[in-house]
Design a protein around this motif. Structure first.
Motif, PDB file in Angstrom:
ATOM      1  N   SER A  55       0.796  -1.411  -0.108  1.00  0.00           N
ATOM      2  CA  SER A  55       0.037   0.148   0.173  1.00  0.00           C
ATOM      3  C   SER A  55       0.998   1.278   0.051  1.00  0.00           C
ATOM      4  O   SER A  55       2.057   1.335   0.627  1.00  0.00           O
ATOM      5  CB  SER A  55      -0.787   0.106   1.146  1.00  0.00           C
ATOM      6  OG  SER A  55      -0.307  -0.165   2.390  1.00  0.00           O
ATOM      7  N   ILE A  56       0.502   2.327  -0.573  1.00  0.00           N
ATOM      8  CA  ILE A  56       1.099   3.440  -0.885  1.00  0.00           C
ATOM      9  C   ILE A  56       0.250   4.751  -0.182  1.00  0.00           C
ATOM     10  O   ILE A  56      -0.804   4.757  -0.591  1.00  0.00           O
ATOM     11  CB  ILE A  56       1.572   3.538  -2.311  1.00  0.00           C
ATOM     12  CG1 ILE A  56       2.217   2.602  -2.915  1.00  0.00           C
ATOM     13  CG2 ILE A  56       2.368   5.095  -2.539  1.00  0.00           C
ATOM     14  CD1 ILE A  56       2.010   2.452  -4.610  1.00  0.00           C
ATOM     15  N   GLY A  57       0.866   5.374   0.493  1.00  0.00           N
ATOM     16  CA  GLY A  57       0.345   6.662   1.075  1.00  0.00           C
ATOM     17  C   GLY A  57       1.331   7.817   0.849  1.00  0.00           C
ATOM     18  O   GLY A  57       2.385   7.651   0.884  1.00  0.00           O
ATOM     19  N   PHE A  58       0.649   9.108   0.946  1.00  0.00           N
ATOM     20  CA  PHE A  58       1.353  10.199   0.795  1.00  0.00           C
ATOM     21  C   PHE A  58       0.371  11.314   1.330  1.00  0.00           C
ATOM     22  O   PHE A  58      -0.657  11.515   0.960  1.00  0.00           O
ATOM     23  CB  PHE A  58       2.129  10.575  -0.269  1.00  0.00           C
ATOM     24  CG  PHE A  58       1.118  10.531  -1.671  1.00  0.00           C
ATOM     25  CD1 PHE A  58       0.200  11.536  -1.890  1.00  0.00           C
ATOM     26  CD2 PHE A  58       0.882   9.235  -2.208  1.00  0.00           C
ATOM     27  CE1 PHE A  58      -0.409  11.634  -3.074  1.00  0.00           C
ATOM     28  CE2 PHE A  58       0.332   9.111  -3.533  1.00  0.00           C
ATOM     29  CZ  PHE A  58      -0.283  10.358  -3.745  1.00  0.00           C
ATOM     30  N   ALA A  59       0.900  12.551   1.779  1.00  0.00           N
ATOM     31  CA  ALA A  59       0.118  13.725   2.075  1.00  0.00           C
ATOM     32  C   ALA A  59      -0.149  14.295   1.193  1.00  0.00           C
ATOM     33  O   ALA A  59       0.697  14.545   0.241  1.00  0.00           O
ATOM     34  CB  ALA A  59       0.692  14.333   3.195  1.00  0.00           C
ATOM     35  N   LYS A  60      -1.479  14.986   0.849  1.00  0.00           N
ATOM     36  CA  LYS A  60      -1.702  15.591  -0.436  1.00  0.00           C
ATOM     37  C   LYS A  60      -0.925  16.760  -0.606  1.00  0.00           C
ATOM     38  O   LYS A  60      -0.574  17.255  -1.595  1.00  0.00           O
ATOM     39  CB  LYS A  60      -3.093  16.089  -0.121  1.00  0.00           C
ATOM     40  CG  LYS A  60      -4.335  14.886  -0.384  1.00  0.00           C
ATOM     41  CD  LYS A  60      -5.812  15.483  -0.336  1.00  0.00           C
ATOM     42  CE  LYS A  60      -6.780  14.413  -0.682  1.00  0.00           C
ATOM     43  NZ  LYS A  60      -7.965  14.674  -0.856  1.00  0.00           N
ATOM     44  N   ASP A  61      -0.482  17.598   0.588  1.00  0.00           N
ATOM     45  CA  ASP A  61       0.506  18.594   0.214  1.00  0.00           C
ATOM     46  C   ASP A  61       1.829  18.058  -0.227  1.00  0.00           C
ATOM     47  O   ASP A  61       2.842  18.952  -0.509  1.00  0.00           O
ATOM     48  CB  ASP A  61       0.560  19.584   1.698  1.00  0.00           C
ATOM     49  CG  ASP A  61       0.852  18.663   2.835  1.00  0.00           C
ATOM     50  OD1 ASP A  61       1.722  17.469   2.839  1.00  0.00           O
ATOM     51  OD2 ASP A  61       0.917  19.310   3.902  1.00  0.00           O
ATOM     52  N   ALA A  62       2.356  17.018  -0.181  1.00  0.00           N
ATOM     53  CA  ALA A  62       3.272  16.547  -0.562  1.00  0.00           C
ATOM     54  C   ALA A  62       3.465  16.755  -2.161  1.00  0.00           C
ATOM     55  O   ALA A  62       4.623  16.650  -2.619  1.00  0.00           O
ATOM     56  CB  ALA A  62       3.742  14.894  -0.281  1.00  0.00           C
ATOM     57  N   LEU A  63       2.516  16.786  -2.782  1.00  0.00           N
ATOM     58  CA  LEU A  63       2.122  16.973  -4.009  1.00  0.00           C
ATOM     59  C   LEU A  63       2.694  18.426  -4.517  1.00  0.00           C
ATOM     60  O   LEU A  63       1.664  19.376  -4.287  1.00  0.00           O
ATOM     61  CB  LEU A  63       1.059  16.499  -4.745  1.00  0.00           C
ATOM     62  CG  LEU A  63       0.395  15.144  -4.858  1.00  0.00           C
ATOM     63  CD1 LEU A  63      -0.860  14.907  -5.520  1.00  0.00           C
ATOM     64  CD2 LEU A  63       1.626  14.497  -6.022  1.00  0.00           C
ATOM     65  N   HIS A  64       3.705  18.721  -5.311  1.00  0.00           N
ATOM     66  CA  HIS A  64       3.913  20.087  -5.699  1.00  0.00           C
ATOM     67  C   HIS A  64       3.544  20.315  -7.172  1.00  0.00           C
ATOM     68  O   HIS A  64       4.020  19.751  -8.075  1.00  0.00           O
ATOM     69  CB  HIS A  64       5.128  20.084  -5.547  1.00  0.00           C
ATOM     70  CG  HIS A  64       5.876  21.526  -6.286  1.00  0.00           C
ATOM     71  ND1 HIS A  64       5.444  22.837  -5.807  1.00  0.00           N
ATOM     72  CD2 HIS A  64       6.376  21.865  -7.399  1.00  0.00           C
ATOM     73  CE1 HIS A  64       5.781  23.590  -6.526  1.00  0.00           C
ATOM     74  NE2 HIS A  64       6.553  23.233  -7.510  1.00  0.00           N
ATOM     75  N   LEU A  65       2.427  21.248  -7.280  1.00  0.00           N
ATOM     76  CA  LEU A  65       1.902  21.376  -8.556  1.00  0.00           C
ATOM     77  C   LEU A  65       3.024  22.202  -9.654  1.00  0.00           C
ATOM     78  O   LEU A  65       3.758  22.854  -8.950  1.00  0.00           O
ATOM     79  CB  LEU A  65       0.721  22.159  -8.597  1.00  0.00           C
ATOM     80  CG  LEU A  65      -0.626  21.602  -7.906  1.00  0.00           C
ATOM     81  CD1 LEU A  65      -1.674  22.328  -7.586  1.00  0.00           C
ATOM     82  CD2 LEU A  65      -0.890  20.081  -8.561  1.00  0.00           C
ATOM     83  N   MET A  66       3.196  22.090 -10.803  1.00  0.00           N
ATOM     84  CA  MET A  66       3.914  22.676 -11.680  1.00  0.00           C
ATOM     85  C   MET A  66       3.397  23.178 -12.959  1.00  0.00           C
ATOM     86  O   MET A  66       2.236  22.963 -13.098  1.00  0.00           O
ATOM     87  CB  MET A  66       5.083  21.764 -12.155  1.00  0.00           C
ATOM     88  CG  MET A  66       5.994  20.841 -11.077  1.00  0.00           C
ATOM     89  SD  MET A  66       7.048  19.935 -11.474  1.00  0.00           S
ATOM     90  CE  MET A  66       6.172  18.553 -12.361  1.00  0.00           C
ATOM     91  N   GLU A  67       4.120  24.183 -13.605  1.00  0.00           N
ATOM     92  CA  GLU A  67       3.648  24.478 -15.015  1.00  0.00           C
ATOM     93  C   GLU A  67       3.573  23.496 -15.991  1.00  0.00           C
ATOM     94  O   GLU A  67       4.173  22.418 -15.878  1.00  0.00           O
ATOM     95  CB  GLU A  67       4.762  25.716 -15.238  1.00  0.00           C
ATOM     96  CG  GLU A  67       4.883  26.707 -14.468  1.00  0.00           C
ATOM     97  CD  GLU A  67       6.179  27.602 -15.071  1.00  0.00           C
ATOM     98  OE1 GLU A  67       6.545  27.328 -15.967  1.00  0.00           O
ATOM     99  OE2 GLU A  67       6.369  28.622 -14.356  1.00  0.00           O
ATOM    100  N   ASP A  68       2.772  23.749 -17.075  1.00  0.00           N
ATOM    101  CA  ASP A  68       2.644  22.862 -17.936  1.00  0.00           C
ATOM    102  C   ASP A  68       3.828  22.670 -18.882  1.00  0.00           C
ATOM    103  O   ASP A  68       3.889  21.463 -19.312  1.00  0.00           O
ATOM    104  CB  ASP A  68       1.403  23.277 -18.805  1.00  0.00           C
ATOM    105  CG  ASP A  68      -0.044  23.096 -18.001  1.00  0.00           C
ATOM    106  OD1 ASP A  68       0.034  22.286 -17.061  1.00  0.00           O
ATOM    107  OD2 ASP A  68      -0.905  23.870 -18.437  1.00  0.00           O
ATOM    108  N   ALA A  69       4.558  23.643 -18.898  1.00  0.00           N
ATOM    109  CA  ALA A  69       5.840  23.671 -19.634  1.00  0.00           C
ATOM    110  C   ALA A  69       6.717  22.349 -19.233  1.00  0.00           C
ATOM    111  O   ALA A  69       6.619  22.113 -18.159  1.00  0.00           O
ATOM    112  CB  ALA A  69       6.655  24.701 -19.617  1.00  0.00           C
ATOM    113  N   ALA A  70       7.331  21.691 -20.181  1.00  0.00           N
ATOM    114  CA  ALA A  70       8.231  20.558 -20.178  1.00  0.00           C
ATOM    115  C   ALA A  70       9.428  20.985 -19.222  1.00  0.00           C
ATOM    116  O   ALA A  70      10.068  20.402 -18.497  1.00  0.00           O
ATOM    117  CB  ALA A  70       8.666  19.785 -21.181  1.00  0.00           C
TER     118      ALA A  70
END
Length: 334
Positions: A319-334
Motif C-alpha cells: 500500500s502506498i500513502g502520501f500527504a496531499k500537500d506532498a504533491l507540488h503542482l508545476m507549470e505545464d511546460a516541460a
C-alpha cells in the motif's frame, strides 16, 4: 547592490545551434552560485562567456557593473579552474602557482610569498618543490585552485573541477571548496552536471536545459518546488505525475512532483491522505535507505524507505500513502 556578474538576454549561437539562448541571471557578490544541467544544456557556454573565451552573439554581460563584451580574458577580473587542472608538467608546484604573477611582472620575493600563502589556503603548504606528476588528483586540483586564487580575482569560475575525482575525494573537496569560498569571501560560479554537488555547495542554483535557464533558486527551492517537469526530474529523484493522476487526488489537472521520500510504503495499509496499492518490481539497497520501484497500473512510482524497516521484496503487493500537500503542482511546460 551591483551584481558580481549579470547577464541580460545573453545568447551564443553557432550557426543554427543555439548553445545559449536569451539567458538572464544575476550573481551576487560573495555568492556561491552553481550552474547545473546535462551535457549540452548551455551551462559551460555561459561560463565561457563570463570568462571571455567566447563572445555573445547578442545581449549584455557585466562584471561588477562593467560591460565586458569584447574584453579579452586577461583583462577581466576573473580566473577559471578547469576539470583537467591544466598544470605545467615541467614546472614545480610553486612555479605553477607563481606563473600568472610572473606574467604581471610581480617581484620574485613577493611572488614566492603570495604563492606560499595560496598553497597554505588549499592545505598544500610545503609542497612547492614537487612536480604535478608526483601529486594525487586531489592535490593537483588544489594546485589549480591555488594558481587561480593567487591573483585575488573578484570572481572565480569553476568548470566541473571535481569531475575527474573519485567519489570519496569528490565529497571531501566539496566541503573544502565551500569552506575556502567562505574564507575568501569572493564570488564562486561553479558549473556541474551533478545535482548532488550543486545542492550541497551552492547558495543558489540555475538549472539549464537546451540553452535556457529553466529555474533559479536556493537548493531547497529547486528541490522542493520545481517549476517544470524537467527540473523535477533532473534535480534529485522525483516522481513526475501526469494531470490525470493528480486530478484524481487533488481535483486539479496539472503536472505534479512527488519526491520518493514523501511516499510511505507498507505491506498492509498506511497512514496518509492518499492511499493506493501497487507491486514492488525492483528493490535497490543504498545503505541507509532502500529504493523501491512500484508498479501501480500504468504508473511507475519510486519510493525510498529506511533500510532498517521491514522493506517489501520484489513481487510483493504494497500500500502506498502520501500527504496531499506532498504533491507540488508545476507549470505545464516541460
Amino acid at each position: 547592490m551591483t551584481a558580481a556578474v549579470s547577464l541580460q538576454n545573453a545568447s551564443r549561437h553557432f550557426g543554427p545551434v543555439k548553445a545559449m539562448d536569451a539567458v538572464d541571471l544575476e550573481v551576487a557578490p560573495g555568492e556561491f552560485f552553481a550552474m547545473l544541467g546535462p551535457s549540452g544544456s548551455g551551462k559551460t557556454t555561459c561560463l565561457r562567456l563570463i570568462a571571455g573565451f567566447e563572445q555573445p552573439t547578442s545581449g549584455e554581460i557585466r562584471i561588477f557593473g562593467e560591460a565586458v563584451q569584447g574584453v579579452p580574458p586577461y583583462r577581466r577580473n576573473v580566473n577559471t579552474v578547469f576539470q583537467d587542472y591544466a598544470l605545467f608538467p615541467h614546472m614545480n608546484v610553486r612555479e605553477n602557482v607563481e606563473f600568472s604573477l610572473m606574467l604581471r611582472k610581480v617581484g620574485k620575493v613577493e611572488r614566492a610569498r603570495e604563492a606560499e600563502a595560496a598553497l597554505e589556503l588549499v592545505k598544500l603548504g610545503g609542497y612547492g618543490d614537487r612536480r604535478p606528476g608526483q601529486l594525487s588528483g586531489g592535490q593537483r586540483q588544489r594546485v589549480a585552485l591555488a594558481r587561480a586564487i593567487v591573483n585575488k580575482p573578484k570572481v572565480l569560475l569553476l568548470d566541473e573541477p571535481l569531475g575527474a575525482l573519485d567519489l570519496k575525494l569528490r565529497e571531501s573537496m566539496q566541503e573544502e571548496l565551500k569552506l575556502l569560498q567562505r574564507q575568501l569571501s569572493i564570488t564562486f560560479i561553479f558549473v556541474t552536471h551533478d545535482q548532488g554537488e550543486a545542492l550541497s555547495m551552492a547558495d543558489r542554483v540555475a538549472v539549464f536545459n537546451n540553452g535556457r535557464v529553466m529555474q533559479i533558486g536556493t537548493p531547497e527551492e529547486i528541490y522542493r518546488r520545481p517549476n517544470t517537469r524537467f527540473v523535477a526530474d533532473f534535480v534529485g529523484s522525483s516522481n513526475v505525475l501526469p494531470p490525470e493522476f493528480v486530478d484524481g487526488v487533488l481535483g486539479v489537472r496539472k503536472w505534479a512532483s512527488l519526491r520518493p521520500e514523501s511516499i510511505h510504503v507498507a505491506k498492509s495499509g498506511t497512514a496518509g491522505a492518499a492511499q493506493l496499492t501497487g507491486m514492488v518490481i525492483a528493490r535497490s539497497y543504498l545503505g541507509a535507505t532502500t529504493r523501491l520501484a512500484i508498479q501501480m497500473g500504468d504508473l511507475l512510482l519510486h519510493a525510498t524507505t529506511n533500510s532498517g524497516d521491514d522493506v517489501a521484496v520484489e513481487g510483493e503487493q504494497v500500500s502506498i500513502g502520501f500527504a496531499k500537500d506532498a504533491l507540488h503542482l508545476m507549470e505545464d511546460a516541460a
